[in-house]
Structure formats: C-alpha cells, structure tokens
Write a protein that holds these residues in place. Structure first.
Motif, short mmCIF file in Angstrom:
data_model
loop_
_atom_site.label_atom_id
_atom_site.label_comp_id
_atom_site.label_asym_id
_atom_site.label_seq_id
_atom_site.Cartn_x
_atom_site.Cartn_y
_atom_site.Cartn_z
N ASN A 121 -1.22 -6.62 8.88
CA ASN A 121 -1.80 -5.28 8.80
C ASN A 121 -2.08 -4.93 7.34
N GLU A 122 -3.33 -4.64 7.03
CA GLU A 122 -3.71 -4.40 5.64
C GLU A 122 -3.12 -3.10 5.11
N ARG A 123 -3.00 -2.09 5.95
CA ARG A 123 -2.43 -0.83 5.49
C ARG A 123 -0.95 -0.97 5.17
N PRO A 152 0.80 -1.22 0.00
CA PRO A 152 0.00 0.00 0.00
C PRO A 152 0.83 1.27 0.00
N LEU A 157 -8.87 2.89 4.37
CA LEU A 157 -7.72 2.74 3.48
C LEU A 157 -7.68 3.77 2.35
N PHE A 165 -5.68 6.86 3.19
CA PHE A 165 -4.24 6.63 3.21
C PHE A 165 -3.67 6.54 1.80
N ARG A 223 0.60 4.15 -2.79
CA ARG A 223 0.29 5.53 -2.36
C ARG A 223 1.22 6.54 -3.02
N SER A 282 -12.73 -2.05 4.44
CA SER A 282 -11.51 -1.27 4.69
C SER A 282 -11.80 0.22 4.45
#
Length: 371
Positions: free
Chosen positions: A331-333, A81, A104, A107, A85, A101
């Motif tokens: 952690n997905e982020r 991610p 997200l 972010f 980003r 999510s």
C-alpha cells in the motif's frame, strides 16, 4: 460455473492444472510475468518459477527499474508517508510526482506537521520541475521551474551547492540552486518526493545522494512513488525470497539475477522464451492483453484474458485480490504491506491457489520423468 479453459474449450480445474503442468514441463524456457496480484500470489508465482526453471519478471518492472537499480546499487533513505505527514516541515517535490497517486497529496499535506522539530512552524513546499498547475495540492507551493529533461542536472547543482562545491550553468539559475540547497539544509525534518516512472536512474541516484548528504547536518528522507500494479511489492517479495529484486531466472537451478538477460518482454520478442505464464488477479487494475500475445503459448491466470484477440492456450478465471478474498497488498499510502478484507464473496479460486496447484502438478510431472 466453469472457470477453466483448454484450447478455448471448457474443462475442469484439475484437467486444466494437469495440462498447464504438462505444457510447462515441456517448455525450453518459460517466463512467469504479469504478477498483478497479492503477496500470496507473488510468492506462489516465485515458487512455480523455481520448480519450472523459469524466468520471473513483473509486467511493470521497466517503469520502476531505475529506482530498483538505484536502491540496489547505492541505497536510499525511504520514509513512511504517515511520518512525513506529521514531521516534514520542508518538502521538495520533484517532477510530476503524483501522476499515478493523485489522492496522496491530500493525505500528506492536509495535516500540518505536529511532531518533533516540525512543530516550530508550518510546512513549506517547493516543487522542482512540476506541472504548471498545483491547485489540487494543499498548502502554499513555491515552484522551481525546470524542464523534465533537466531534473538530473538541477539536482546535481543543488547537491553541489549543499556541499559547498562549485558548479556550472544548468537548467536552473545558480542562485536558485543555492537557495534550494540552503532551504533544504534548514529543515527540521525534510522529505523529497518523486515518482519513479518519471525519472531516470541518474536522477534518482543524484536525489538519493543529496538526501544522504543532508543527513550529515539535519534529518531528511525521501518518498519514491511506485504507482499501482504491485510492481514494487513484487520486487520486495522477490528480494526476501531469493535475495534479489525481480528479473530473476531459475534455469541454472538457483536464483540468478540479471536485469537485462531476464527481461520478460525481450526474452519473448527474441524467441528465446517459448511459454508465458501470465498472472493478473488484482481488483481495480487494468489488465490489457500483453503486446507480445500471439507470439507464444500462454497460460493466463486471472481476469481479462477472455477478451484477448489471441486466446491463451490455457486460461483460468481467478478471484480478484482486493475484492473477492482476504489477503495482503503493498500500500503506497502506508508505505508497506497491509492486510485487506474481501468486499464481496465469490466461488473462484485465488491466483495463489491455482499457481500452487500447477507447481504441485509440475513437481509430479518432473518426478515421473526422472523416474
């Protein structure tokens, strides 16, 4: 303060551990499930399953299995991610990607890309088959209207257009498919984002194949979102421990992967499994009573079981990962495993420690039986 119960009566932790080991030792086919816990708890659950000759399966594996199958069978390019980003100048969002999510997008998209070729311009976003409103998503979004049940076909059209192949009519106009394909091919660094629970195996394999194809001419990746509950973290831990993602059985003395045969809910519903070890030790995650509760004896480790309509045979209260003790969670982020620190202090044991104690006691039970 008591934190262990046997047949509804308070007991000491050693007594409950010994009772749990005896119950598992006398089981024909135990299943280890739940698995909403940290990486230490998941590894301990795998260790117990190995000693017990049990099947192990995460309670949410059905929701992520289309993606697990696609990754296992065909491979998938997956980006971090943070890199998306800062690098992605073309983003294709597919379906209701952020349903589980919601934080997200802020972010990912609040920050304009500033690395690599993406610095040539601002990020462009197109949303295939998204919800009617995208007001909560930062940035300008161009919708590509498509019914949810037509996403796999739409992706097939876009993939064919990107390869210069002919294709027939589908859920989106042919001109739209060609336009999206050309737009994706012009990316400096592109990404396709989707929620695995909202797409079937065919759609996920088609999207993964499209991303592979695009990398012949540009840089493109994908970001599958697996949702809360640590289901994908458990699948990863099982893979590096046994060589297979979850739905693994140890009844033949070695790790045996079968996504149909080793589905915990089906084993319980059919009566083949005669004991369940249910682990639920994750702070902030709902822990409802399993739908199969009451069909077989249960050893419950973690929170929530005290309110079950069908009380477990043996119950342990445990510290909650992400709140009561330090540890590591997927952690997905971040897109990987990250350490976390306890936010409060407590006296309850970790799920990992309880599982390890039961495994040790079970080892003693089986050794004694062999002797």
């Amino acid at each position: 303060m008591n934190h262990a119960w046997i047949d509804g009566r308070p007991g000491s932790e050693p007594e409950a551990v010994a009772a749990a080991a005896a119950l598992i030792g006398g089981s024909r086919l135990p299943v280890v499930t739940g698995l909403a816990t940290d990486i230490a708890g998941i590894r301990a659950a795998l260790g117990l399953a190995r000693i017990a000759g049990a099947v192990i399966d995460h309670q949410a594996s059905a929701a992520i299995y289309p993606a697990v199958t696609a990754i296992r069978d065909s491979g998938m390019m997956i980006g971090a991610p943070a890199e998306i980003r800062r690098r992605a100048d073309r983003v294709l969002i597919v379906g209701d990607a952020f349903a589980t999510s919601p934080d997200l997008p802020d972010f990912l998209f609040r920050h304009e890309p500033d690395l690599g070729k993406a610095t040539r311009g601002k990020r462009e976003i197109r949303w295939l088959g998204g919800p009617e409103s995208s007001a909560d998503i930062p940035g300008a979004i161009e919708p590509v209207v498509c019914p949810a049940d037509g996403i796999a076909d739409a992706l097939a059209m876009i993939r064919a257009a990107a390869a210069g192949h002919r294709f027939g009519e589908g859920p989106i106009a042919g001109e739209q498919a060609e336009a999206v394909a050309a737009w994706m091919k012009e990316a400096g660094f592109g990404c396709a984002i989707f929620a695995v629970a909202g797409m079937d195996e065919l759609a996920i394999e088609m999207l993964a194949g499209l991303v592979f194809d695009l990398n012949a001419e540009t840089r493109f990746t994908s970001l599958p979102l697996f949702g809360p509950g640590q289901a994908f973290g458990a699948a990863l831990a099982a893979t590096w421990t046994t060589g297979f993602p979850l739905r693994v059985g140890f009844g033949r003395g070695f790790a045996d992967h079968d996504p149909d045969l080793h589905e915990a809910g089906q084993l319980i519903a059919s009566g083949e499994a005669d004991l369940a070890i249910h682990v639920s030790g994750l702070a902030g995650a709902a822990s409802p009573e399993p739908e199969w509760s009451g069909r077989l004896p249960v050893i419950a480790i973690g929170g929530g079981a005290a309110s079950w309509a069908n009380p477990p045979k043996i119950r342990f209260d445990a510290a909650m990962a992400g709140r009561d003790h330090d540890g590591v969670l997927h952690n997905e982020r971040f897109g990987s495993f990250v350490p976390f620190a306890a936010t409060q202090t407590g006296t309850l044991p970790r799920a990992a420690d309880l599982l390890a104690a039961i495994a040790a006691a079970l080892g003693d039970v089986t050794t004694g039986a062999a002797a």
